[in-house]
Design a protein around this motif. Structure first.
Motif, short mmCIF file in Angstrom:
data_model
loop_
_atom_site.label_atom_id
_atom_site.label_comp_id
_atom_site.label_asym_id
_atom_site.label_seq_id
_atom_site.Cartn_x
_atom_site.Cartn_y
_atom_site.Cartn_z
N PHE A 164 6.38 0.25 -0.81
CA PHE A 164 6.42 1.03 -2.04
C PHE A 164 7.39 2.21 -1.95
N SER A 298 5.67 6.30 -6.59
CA SER A 298 5.76 4.86 -6.84
C SER A 298 4.75 4.43 -7.90
N GLN A 300 4.53 1.43 -8.87
CA GLN A 300 4.03 0.15 -8.36
C GLN A 300 2.79 0.36 -7.49
#
Length: 540
Positions: A164, A298, A300
């Motif tokens: 990440f 991040s 994600q």
């Protein structure tokens, strides 16, 4: 994947509730000389001795000696020289050649006197510091005395944090020695941790709220702000506070390693995730802030955490009562009451009743609200039983197809047939054959689940449908627990001052023992009704 176990502890969470994460760190081997002056570390002493003996008279001389001849890392040497200048060990007024200040000469002189003392030990402690590769800050942990491959364990299913991050860019800093500011910041945090450790409560997991994203902050967010960290019994041997100022980073360069940390579902709050630090319980709150920082970096990773939380809640919804903050045993037995929004009203009634009992038991409250909350909880329980079995309401059509003059008589005949069939007794037949119950049945559950609905009408409907369908859940419930039905009617008078009800309960006060006994009886009734009528009704 091989991960280092540096002391991560998962408290009382079970394996199915958590997931391993591989957290990237950079280890630095450090030395802590024993009994050396806290004003100087080992490498600084080496540089000052070279200058004092005029072996080196310039920074170039020191670099040639240490880097070229002894193969010291150039960044390390530059860092030591910078530290000597910052601490005023080198005379800034002398520009032609390097000379010591009076302060540095006094320190070296003191060292010589200590060396002549036979009791002086020059043994050196070894400790490992770790650089967190998400924030590039020094972990304020001075516990790790050994660090080698024997600490590694192999795992298959892990969340690798490196995936990440912009690893090449972020990890490019791993070869640089931590600066004095970073070290001082870690030492300040460590001192606060040590001060808080003795007086703190038992350690708890750090928590992060997946429902909201933390505000973005800069990498110096940890500069001088330490959360209250609780102390835990440590399996490592931490440095004394006075020793932290003598730490000398000895490694020329570092590298990336990955340590074990954990995520776990939060049983009390489904919107939160518990996090467990690679360095043990003492650092859980610190680690939670690091994890939140990565969520900002991040998107994600933030989505990965939300997915983990959703998957675990779905997997465990039949085993864990999420949101049961009071740790009520009854809710732990029936997790669906906490995890399904259709039972939100029932959950609230149970919690209110439990709190009444707890307050009464501890002497904090009288019992004036207890009976009303008990009655409300029972009414809600039977109302949810009817809503779980809408087919029960079909019996109303049979009653109300009769014209008004014959309707009550038909109702009484049906109730007589049911109470005789299940051997419920004359008292049960008498109390549930009232004109009021017959009249109210038509409006039962007409407006929705939050409509006012008395348990008398709900129980009457269950009895009548049990007589209609011998294979129904109502029939099984009445057959096995029909003896409770007269007691439930009796409890209807609790918590009410209505003149048409039994005045035995008006203004009644209950002892601690009575409240506990009644709550136990309610729990038994709840188990039977929920198992026989609610669960089976929804599943059927």
């Amino acid at each position: 994947m091989k991960l280092f176990n540096l002391g991560a502890s998962v408290s009382d969470s079970k394996p199915e509730e958590r997931k391993i994460i591989a957290w990237p760190l950079a280890p630095w081997k450090c030395l802590v000389p024993d009994d050396i002056s806290p004003n100087i570390n080992a490498l600084e002493k080496l540089v000052l001795s070279l200058v004092d003996q005029q072996i080196a008279t310039s920074e170039r001389d020191i670099e040639l000696l240490l880097c070229c001849q002894l193969s010291f890392d150039s960044d390390l040497v530059a860092h030591v020289l910078s530290g000597c200048r910052d601490k005023n060990y080198l005379d800034k007024n002398n520009t032609t050649e390097m000379k010591l200040t009076e302060k540095a000469e006094a320190i070296l002189h003191n060292q010589e006197e200590l060396m002549e003392d036979s009791s002086f030990s020059v043994a050196e402690n070894k400790v490992y510091l770790f650089q967190d590769m998400v924030t590039n800050t020094i972990v304020p942990c001075f516990d790790i005395r050994s660090f080698d491959d024997s600490l590694q364990e192999s795992f298959d299913d892990v969340i690798d944090i490196s995936s990440f991050l912009n690893a090449p860019q972020r990890f490019s800093k791993v070869g640089r020695h931590p600066g004095a500011a970073a070290m001082n910041n870690a030492i300040r945090q460590w001192r606060r941790i040590q001060q808080l450790q003795a007086d703190s409560e038992p350690a708890e997991p750090g928590t992060i709220n997946t429902a909201t994203l933390p505000h973005e902050e800069t990498d110096n967010m940890f500069a001088d702000n330490v959360a209250t960290l609780s102390g835990a019994e440590q399996s490592y041997n931490p440095l004394r506070i006075e020793e932290t100022t003598r730490i000398t980073i000895w490694s020329d360069k570092s590298y990336i390693c990955k340590a074990i940390a954990y995520l776990a579902v939060n049983r009390n709050d489904p919107s939160q995730i518990e996090v467990f630090s690679p360095f043990g319980e003492l650092y859980n709150n610190w680690f939670a802030r690091i994890v939140d920082r990565l969520r900002v970096i991040s998107k994600q990773f933030d989505e990965e955490l939300k997915l983990f939380s959703e998957i675990k809640r779905e997997e465990l919804k039949d085993r864990i009562a999420f949101g049961n903050e009071e740790q009520i045993m009854l809710l732990n037995e029936f997790p669906a009451v906490c995890n399904n929004t259709r039972y939100a009203g029932l959950k609230k009634c149970i919690i209110d009743l439990y709190k009444d009992v707890r307050r009464i038991t501890s002497g904090e409250d009288d019992t004036k609200h207890f009976d009303a909350d008990l009655r409300t909880a029972i009414e809600r329980l039977f109302k949810d039983a009817i809503y779980a079995n809408p087919i029960f309401c079909e019996i109303k059509d049979k009653i109300f197809r009769y014209p008004e003059p014959q309707r009550y008589g038909a109702y009484c005949n049906m109730m007589q047939s049911a109470t005789t069939k299940y051997k419920l007794g004359n008292d049960t037949h008498y109390v549930y054959s009232s004109r009021g119950i017959c009249a109210n049945l038509m409006d039962l559950l007409k407006k929705g689940p939050n409509d006012k609905c008395h348990m008398k009408e709900c129980i009457a409907l269950i009895i009548l449908y049990a007589n209609e369908d011998n294979n129904s859940c109502a029939a099984r419930y009445v057959s096995d627990y029909g003896s409770y039905l007269i007691k439930l009617y009796d409890w209807y008078g609790m918590g009410s001052n209505a003149t048409h009800l039994d005045d035995r309960y008006h203004g009644k006060q209950y002892s601690v023992e009575q409240c506990g006994k009644l709550f136990d009886e309610f729990s038994a009734i709840f188990r039977n009704v929920f198992t026989y009528l609610i669960e089976e009704g929804h599943n059927g």
